[in-house]
Design an enzyme around this catalytic site. Structure first.
Site, PDB file in Angstrom:
ATOM      1  N   GLU A 121      18.739   5.453   3.065  1.00  0.00           N
ATOM      2  CA  GLU A 121      18.868   4.112   3.660  1.00  0.00           C
ATOM      3  C   GLU A 121      18.149   3.103   2.773  1.00  0.00           C
ATOM      4  O   GLU A 121      17.238   3.468   2.037  1.00  0.00           O
ATOM      5  CB  GLU A 121      18.191   4.081   5.050  1.00  0.00           C
ATOM      6  N   LYS A 123      15.437   0.380   1.963  1.00  0.00           N
ATOM      7  CA  LYS A 123      14.098   0.108   2.496  1.00  0.00           C
ATOM      8  C   LYS A 123      13.940  -1.407   2.601  1.00  0.00           C
ATOM      9  O   LYS A 123      13.690  -2.095   1.617  1.00  0.00           O
ATOM     10  CB  LYS A 123      13.029   0.702   1.593  1.00  0.00           C
ATOM     11  N   ASP A 125      12.544  -4.982   3.380  1.00  0.00           N
ATOM     12  CA  ASP A 125      11.194  -5.501   3.224  1.00  0.00           C
ATOM     13  C   ASP A 125      10.872  -6.457   4.367  1.00  0.00           C
ATOM     14  O   ASP A 125      11.067  -7.660   4.267  1.00  0.00           O
ATOM     15  CB  ASP A 125      11.094  -6.208   1.868  1.00  0.00           C
ATOM     16  N   TYR A 231      16.406   1.953  12.664  1.00  0.00           N
ATOM     17  CA  TYR A 231      16.645   3.227  11.979  1.00  0.00           C
ATOM     18  C   TYR A 231      16.189   4.451  12.747  1.00  0.00           C
ATOM     19  O   TYR A 231      16.462   5.558  12.332  1.00  0.00           O
ATOM     20  CB  TYR A 231      16.060   3.232  10.564  1.00  0.00           C
ATOM     21  N   LYS A 319      10.301   3.750  -4.380  1.00  0.00           N
ATOM     22  CA  LYS A 319       9.976   2.335  -4.580  1.00  0.00           C
ATOM     23  C   LYS A 319      10.558   1.832  -5.892  1.00  0.00           C
ATOM     24  O   LYS A 319      10.405   2.465  -6.933  1.00  0.00           O
ATOM     25  CB  LYS A 319       8.447   2.148  -4.605  1.00  0.00           C
ATOM     26  N   CYS A 411     -12.180 -34.128 -15.138  1.00  0.00           N
ATOM     27  CA  CYS A 411     -11.010 -33.938 -14.287  1.00  0.00           C
ATOM     28  C   CYS A 411      -9.783 -34.583 -14.933  1.00  0.00           C
ATOM     29  O   CYS A 411      -9.837 -35.746 -15.345  1.00  0.00           O
ATOM     30  CB  CYS A 411     -11.267 -34.568 -12.921  1.00  0.00           C
ATOM     31  N   CYS A 414      -8.861 -37.895 -12.689  1.00  0.00           N
ATOM     32  CA  CYS A 414      -9.688 -39.100 -12.577  1.00  0.00           C
ATOM     33  C   CYS A 414     -10.704 -39.235 -13.702  1.00  0.00           C
ATOM     34  O   CYS A 414     -11.386 -40.249 -13.813  1.00  0.00           O
ATOM     35  CB  CYS A 414     -10.416 -39.111 -11.236  1.00  0.00           C
ATOM     36  N   CYS A 429     -13.875 -30.784  -9.399  1.00  0.00           N
ATOM     37  CA  CYS A 429     -14.090 -32.174  -9.776  1.00  0.00           C
ATOM     38  C   CYS A 429     -15.102 -32.731  -8.772  1.00  0.00           C
ATOM     39  O   CYS A 429     -14.931 -32.566  -7.562  1.00  0.00           O
ATOM     40  CB  CYS A 429     -12.762 -32.931  -9.668  1.00  0.00           C
ATOM     41  N   CYS A 434     -11.563 -38.908  -6.237  1.00  0.00           N
ATOM     42  CA  CYS A 434     -10.510 -38.478  -7.163  1.00  0.00           C
ATOM     43  C   CYS A 434      -9.142 -38.609  -6.500  1.00  0.00           C
ATOM     44  O   CYS A 434      -8.936 -38.127  -5.387  1.00  0.00           O
ATOM     45  CB  CYS A 434     -10.761 -37.033  -7.569  1.00  0.00           C
TER      46      CYS A 434
HETATM   47  S1  IVH Z   1      11.331   5.200   8.183  1.00  0.00           S
HETATM   48  C1  IVH Z   1       7.614   7.758   9.455  1.00  0.00           C
HETATM   49  N1  IVH Z   1      13.354   3.727   7.291  1.00  0.00           N
HETATM   50  O1  IVH Z   1       8.934   1.133   5.198  1.00  0.00           O
HETATM   51  C2  IVH Z   1       8.858   6.967   9.231  1.00  0.00           C
HETATM   52  N2  IVH Z   1      11.165   2.854   7.125  1.00  0.00           N
HETATM   53  O2  IVH Z   1       6.872   2.782   3.825  1.00  0.00           O
HETATM   54  C3  IVH Z   1       8.659   5.659   8.564  1.00  0.00           C
HETATM   55  N3  IVH Z   1      11.032   0.611   6.172  1.00  0.00           N
HETATM   56  O3  IVH Z   1       6.647   1.428   7.851  1.00  0.00           O
HETATM   57  C4  IVH Z   1       9.737   4.673   8.704  1.00  0.00           C
HETATM   58  N4  IVH Z   1      13.189   0.345   5.855  1.00  0.00           N
HETATM   59  O4  IVH Z   1       8.187  -0.642   7.760  1.00  0.00           O
HETATM   60  C5  IVH Z   1      12.029   3.827   7.477  1.00  0.00           C
HETATM   61  N5  IVH Z   1      15.211   2.523   6.566  1.00  0.00           N
HETATM   62  C6  IVH Z   1      13.896   2.616   6.756  1.00  0.00           C
HETATM   63  C7  IVH Z   1      13.016   1.578   6.388  1.00  0.00           C
HETATM   64  C8  IVH Z   1      11.643   1.740   6.586  1.00  0.00           C
HETATM   65  C9  IVH Z   1      11.989  -0.204   5.734  1.00  0.00           C
HETATM   66  C10 IVH Z   1       9.573   0.321   6.146  1.00  0.00           C
HETATM   67  C11 IVH Z   1       8.860   0.556   7.447  1.00  0.00           C
HETATM   68  C12 IVH Z   1       7.853   1.632   7.170  1.00  0.00           C
HETATM   69  C13 IVH Z   1       7.673   1.524   5.696  1.00  0.00           C
HETATM   70  C14 IVH Z   1       7.279   2.888   5.139  1.00  0.00           C
END
Ligand code: IVH
Length: 672
Positions: A121, A123, A125, A231, A319, A411, A414, A429, A434
């Site tokens: 999935e 991730k 933000d 999720y 990541k 500065c 001024c 300053c 100023c």
């Molecule tokens: S699973 C124990 N699925 O990423 C299970 N997390 O680094 C943890 N996040 O705290 C969550 N998209 O805030 C999961 N598809 C996704 C996600 C996701 C974003 C975030 C979430 C979690 C953090 C973990």
């Protein structure tokens, strides 16, 4: 005459209301979850209005899951802490393909010869949040917090349109977990609005989402267009499905939003491909992602893999690398802020980093420049991590004709002297007149929530200060239509509007005036406490440091700052000018004195057994008492409910009386 018509039953109001709700829910789902609306916004609004009218005529038929109930709750005083049904742990990270393959080897090792699948999935933000449904009805929303306990943000979450208030068809107790996000467009728009209103920009969509969800006033959350992507799905405390892919499918069927870009991978190679693809294409998405989450699909296998103390062994967060690019530092410039601090910034040869052109970044202070060893002419590596704000990572190559940067002795605005105080990183300053400081202080005075002078933005303040029309904030009240219309980009109409807004600001209450003065450490809350404790500005101006500490939340440091401020001649003159302009110098706190609890200060902590926090606050205030946010020696009573924390410890340390709800009710008794 008997006609067929007589036998046709007319729907009861209850039936009409139910039918409208059903339709509205369907259209909310189409719009907010599937992104595929079938009716126009105007048609939706009309339908909602009809429902609202009907509910107004039949208030007994209003239910909390009605589409009309998304915004309705009043602003709160604070968030109540709630323990999660099971900890919301986080994930281990994998940086790069090798670490991802290491994870897969561990999984394979633990599962033996068994075949397994991953669900990959995006991730997202944002910030994670759990939402509870009781009997199919939206009941409570809790932020992740520290994973064990989070904050109850139910009223705010209720305003998020992709969170269904009632589940389609299913009854019973459900919990979903997912991510609250603000998409890139909404993030940009919010930042533009904040900038126009002279408020801080959010560094990234995640902070913006958190800042929009964790606000005390739900109507602010409602205005922010947050989305909730789910999720995880639990029923009666357990994963509701045998596999993650079924969970995602079921979530969608139940009416939740999921990210469509997930896939089931037969092995690590497919997973690696999915990660590489999204690392490459992340900028094409409407929302920010910082990686990929891979989960072993089968819940039975997940159980066998188990958990470490902080994360599941069956999932990993891959990541993405921070987006980086190399460019040349063409100059290092200096900006002067409201408090007179000089902040150096690098000017780059413009470079595209992940779809955003970057040409500037802060270098913070002299120490940071020294740490980086950066000089003008150097080639540097610049990155945008999750943050939209770029930063210099390191020098890649020293320039042939590099020039060191020196913090100016004078500065740049001024010409006043600059000093770096012993033990401080900042250079300031020293000239309190100023213009740079003046511009910032005018902007602060006019800001939303302070004196609320609409239309007094940065470009205009620049002109007013540079042309000498405004030498201090009191000068705003002497501006004329003629002066304003002579300025650039200022028509007669907008000049007249601005004057109206300035005029209207004369009526703002004392706490706002106090906040507007820009006394270091005196923000909105402290200004309110000061006004309440002293009742007028003269009393505050002449108070000793000890006397100032009578006010709630004013300690020695803040008292010293206030005292010092009013002992500068310039500031006293400014106050006299403002008095002359008839700004509010006195304040009468909303009817508090006189009640049975007059003069007493309470701090509420934990969940009270029967009263909502706002109600407790309202009742204490109605009886003349005060409710403070934190415990100090000025607190008379701490009212403790379940799951109390630091505030209770603090109360015990200070020897402050701790009472429970029953005792509070007894005190209130006879006062009402
Ligand atoms: S699973 C124990 N699925 O990423 C299970 N997390 O680094 C943890 N996040 O705290 C969550 N998209 O805030 C999961 N598809 C996704 C996600 C996701 C974003 C975030 C979430 C979690 C953090 C973990």
């Amino acid at each position: 005459m008997h006609t067929n018509l007589e036998r046709v039953r007319v729907p009861t109001p209850k039936e009409k209301i139910e039918a409208l709700r059903e339709q509205l829910r369907h259209h909310e789902y189409l719009y907010h979850v599937l992104d595929a609306p079938e009716i126009s916004d105007a048609e939706y609004d009309a339908m909602l209005r009809t429902l609202r009218d009907l509910e107004e005529q039949h208030p007994d038929l209003v239910t909390p899951d009605s589409p009309t109930q998304r915004v309705g709750a009043r602003p709160r005083e604070g968030f109540v802490k709630v323990r999660h049904s099971s900890p919301m742990l986080s994930l281990d990270n994998a940086f790069g393909e090798n670490e991802l393959r290491d994870f897969d080897r561990r999984v394979r090792g633990l599962l033996g010869d068994e075949a397994y699948f991953y669900v990959a999935e995006l991730k997202l933000d944002g910030l994670s949040m759990a939402v509870h449904y009781r009997d199919g009805r939206f009941a409570q929303a809790v932020t992740r917090g520290d994973g064990e306990t989070g904050e109850d943000v139910t009223e705010n979450a209720r305003t998020i349109r992709s969170i269904p208030l009632g589940l389609r068809k299913r009854k019973g107790d459900w919990e979903v977990r997912g991510e609250v996000v603000l998409n890139k467009k909404a993030f940009e728009k919010l930042n533009e609005e904040n900038e126009a209103a002279n408020l801080k920009r959010f560094a990234n969509p995640r902070n913006a989402a958190a800042g929009s969800l964790r606000v005390l006033d739900p109507s602010i959350t409602a205005s922010r267009k947050l989305e909730y992507f789910t999720y995880f799905l639990y029923q009666n405390g357990k994963f509701a499905c045998a596999t993650q892919h079924e969970a995602l499918e079921t979530l969608r069927e139940l009416g939740f939003k999921i990210s469509q870009h997930w896939t089931r991978c037969a092995g690590i190679d497919e997973l690696v491909k999915f990660c590489a693809n999204w690392e490459e294409n992340r900028d094409s998405l409407p929302f920010e992602i910082d990686g990929v989450v891979a989960k072993v699909d089968s819940v039975a296998q997940q159980e066998r893999l188990g958990w470490t103390a902080k994360a599941p062994r069956w999932a990993i967060a891959y990541k993405f690398a921070a987006r980086q690019a190399e460019t040349v530092v063409e100059d290092i410039i200096v900006n002067v802020g409201r408090t007179g601090v000089l902040t150096p910034g690098a000017v780059f040869r413009p470079v595209n980093i992940g779809g955003v052109t970057v040409s500037l970044s802060t270098l913070h202070n002299e120490d940071e420049i020294e740490r980086l060893g950066v000089e003008i002419g150097d080639t540097v590596l610049v990155q945008r991590a999750g943050d939209v704000i770029p930063q210099v990572v390191r020098v890649v190559q020293q320039g042939e004709h590099r020039r060191p940067f020196h913090m100016p002795k004078h500065c740049p605005i001024c010409g006043g002297e600059t000093v770096r105080a012993e033990g401080e990183a900042a250079t300031r300053c020293v000239n309190t007149n100023c213009p740079a400081r003046l511009k910032e202080s005018v902007l602060h005075f006019a800001a939303r929530g302070v004196m609320d002078i609409d239309g007094l933005g940065e470009a205009l303040v620049d002109q007013l200060v540079e042309q000498g029309l405004v030498r201090n904030i009191a000068d705003l009240y002497g501006l004329t239509l003629e002066q304003l219309t002579e300025l650039e980009r200022m028509g007669k109409k907008s000049a007249a509007k601005l004057l109206e807004h300035i005029e209207a600001s004369r009526g703002r209450p004392l706490p706002r005036v106090l906040n507007g003065l820009g006394i270091p450490f005196v923000g909105e809350r402290t200004a309110q406490w000061l006004a309440e404790a002293f009742g007028d500005l003269d009393a505050i101006m002449t108070a000793s440091e000890d006397q100032l500490q009578r006010a709630e939340e004013v300690g020695p440091k803040v008292a010293k700052s206030i005292h010092g401020f009013f002992h500068e001649k310039r500031n006293r003159e400014l106050v006299e000018r403002l008095r002359h302009e008839h700004l509010s110098f006195t304040y009468e706190a909303p009817k508090r004195a006189g009640g049975a609890l007059a003069g007493l200060t309470f701090v509420l902590t934990g969940t009270l057994p029967t009263m909502a926090r706002e109600d407790a606050k309202a009742r204490i205030e109605a009886a003349g008492g005060k409710v403070a946010g934190s415990v100090s020696h000025k607190t008379d009573y701490v009212v403790a409910g379940a799951e109390v924390g630091l505030k209770l410890t603090k109360a015990q340390e200070l020897g402050i009386k701790v009472i429970d709800e029953a005792a509070l009710l007894a005190m209130l008794e006879g006062t009402e």
